[in-house]
Design a protein around this motif. Structure first.
Motif, PDB file in Angstrom:
ATOM      1  N   ARG A  20       0.870  -1.176  -0.131  1.00 43.53           N
ATOM      2  CA  ARG A  20       0.107  -0.047  -0.048  1.00 43.53           C
ATOM      3  C   ARG A  20       0.754   1.280  -0.105  1.00 43.53           C
ATOM      4  N   GLU A  90      -3.995  -7.538  -2.804  1.00 41.33           N
ATOM      5  CA  GLU A  90      -2.656  -6.626  -2.981  1.00 41.33           C
ATOM      6  C   GLU A  90      -1.555  -7.329  -3.778  1.00 41.33           C
ATOM      7  N   GLN A 201      -2.625   1.284   6.322  1.00 43.02           N
ATOM      8  CA  GLN A 201      -3.704   1.928   5.829  1.00 43.02           C
ATOM      9  C   GLN A 201      -3.833   2.126   4.367  1.00 43.02           C
ATOM     10  N   HIS A 202      -5.055   2.336   3.840  1.00 39.02           N
ATOM     11  CA  HIS A 202      -5.412   2.645   2.365  1.00 39.02           C
ATOM     12  C   HIS A 202      -4.581   3.555   1.823  1.00 39.02           C
TER      13      HIS A 202
END
Length: 326
Positions: A20, A90, A201-202
Motif C-alpha cells: 500500500r 494486494e 492504511q489505504h
C-alpha cells in the motif's frame, strides 16, 4: 523526505502495508525524492531462535484463545482467512501464510546490514525477499541458509557471512528500544518529519499523511539530547535496562554531565542494581549537597540495602528541602 517504517517482518500487515505504501508513493509528486528506511519492531519477542512449525502451535487451544484478541469478532482461523484475502487483493497470493514461528532478530539484522551496504534500494530488496520467503513461500526466516539465499538474491552476497559474524545485533536491539521510547506501538508504523501513521492504511490515507508530513518541519535535536530523552522515556515507561542501553554512549562520552549521571543512577535503582546506584548517588550528593532529589534517592537506596540508620539523614534533609519528599 525520509519515511521510516517501523515494522516486524513476521507481521502480515507489514507486507500488506508495504504494497500500500508503494501504491501511495507511485501517485505522489516528487516521489523520487522520498527515501524509505525500514526499522525493526518486534511483535513476538519470545519467539524461539530455532523455528517451530506453526501448524502444531495453532492447534493449541491456549494459542487459539490468545489470537482471538487480534480480531474479537472472528475466530483465529477466520481472521487468517481474512488477512489472506486482503493479501491476495494486494497481489501477494494466492498462496499465503507463515509456516514457522521464529525470532525475527536475524532477519532484522540482515535488513539493517542491507541498508548499511547499499542504502534504501538494497534494503527494500532484502525486505521484499524476507517477507516473500516468510509469507508466500512458507520458509523459515530464522534459518541461516534461507537468509543467505535471500541476501544473495537481493544483491548482498556478503549478507550470510556478516550474519555469521554477529554484525548488526547491537544496532537492531538499540533501534527496537528507540522505537519503543519514541512511542511506536504497532506494526507497521510510518514516521515522517516527526509525524506518525499507524497500521497498514489505504494508499489514499498514506498519501494524505505524506503530503501533510511534507509540510511539517520538526525540531531537530542534537543526537545526544535525543538519546537522553529516549532513555528517559524508557525509564518512565518501566524499562530501566533499556534506558541504560541507550545511555551507555552518553556515559562514555559525557561522564561528567550531572543529568546523565542522575538518570543512570535512577535506572540502576529501578533495575535493583543498588550498589551502582549508591556509588553514583553518593558522588552526586558529595558534589551538590543541596540536591534534594539525589539525597532522596540515595536515602531510598540505602533503605533497600537495609541501612536504615545511614538512610535517615538523607531522607530527613531531602524532606526539609522539599516538603513533598518527607
Amino acid at each position: 523526505m525520509r519515511i521510516e517504517v517501523w515494522a516486524d517482518v513476521v507481521c502480515p500487515w507489514m507486507y500488506i502495508g508495504k504494497r500500500r505504501l508503494e501504491r501511495a508513493l507511485a501517485d505522489l509528486p516528487d516521489a523520487e525524492s522520498v527515501e524509505v528506511v525500514w526499522r525493526p519492531y518486534r511483535i513476538d519477542p519470545s519467539a524461539p531462535a530455532v523455528g517451530e512449525p506453526l501448524g502444531a502451535l495453532l492447534e493449541d487451544p491456549s494459542v487459539d484463545d490468545a489470537l482471538r484478541a487480534c480480531a474479537p469478532a472472528l475466530t483465529p482461523g477466520e481472521n487468517r482467512d481474512r488477512v489472506a484475502e486482503i493479501a491476495e487483493s494486494e497481489g501477494l497470493g494466492p498462496r499465503w501464510g507463515a509456516a514457522w514461528r521464529v525470532s525475527s532478530h536475524d532477519a532484522h539484522r540482515l535488513v539493517l546490514l542491507a541498508g548499511r551496504a547499499g542504502g534504501s534500494g538494497l534494503q527494500d530488496a532484502v525486505v521484499e525477499g524476507v517477507l516473500r520467503a516468510h509469507f508466500v513461500e512458507g520458509e523459515d526466516i530464522g534459518s541461516a541458509p534461507v537468509l543467505d539465499r535471500i541476501a544473495r538474491g537481493a544483491g548482498l552476497p556478503d549478507g550470510g557471512r556478516l550474519l555469521r559474524a554477529g554484525e548488526g545485533g547491537e544496532e537492531v536491539r538499540e533501534l527496537v528500544l528507540r522505537g519503543r521510547a519514541a512511542g511506536v506501538r504497532t506494526s507497521p508504523t510510518l514516521v515522517a518529519n516527526g509525524r506518525a501513521l499507524e497500521g497498514a492504511q489505504h494508499p489514499d490515507a498514506i498519501r494524505e499523511f505524506l503530503v501533510a508530513a511534507a509540510g511539517h518541519a520538526p525540531r531537530v535535536l542534537p543526537e545526544e539530547v535525543e538519546r537522553f530523552r529516549l532513555a528517559e522515556a524508557l525509564l518512565d515507561s518501566g524499562d530501566p535496562l533499556g534506558a541504560l542501553t541507550l545511555l551507555r554512549p552518553l556515559l562514555d562520552g559525557y561522564a561528567a554531565d550531572r543529568g546523565v549521571r542522575l538518570l543512570a543512577a535512577r535506572a540502576h535503582y529501578r533495575s535493583a542494581q543498588l550498589n551502582r546506584a549508591r556509588r553514583g548517588l553518593e558522588a552526586l550528593v558529595e558534589e551538590a549537597p543541596d540536591d534534594a532529589y539525589a539525597r532522596l534517592l540515595l536515602g531510598r537506596t540505602l533503605q533497600r540495602q537495609g541501612e536504615e540508620e545511614s538512610a535517615a539523614p538523607h531522607l530527613r534533609l531531602a524532606g526539609v528541602m522539599v516538603p513533598s519528599y518527607a
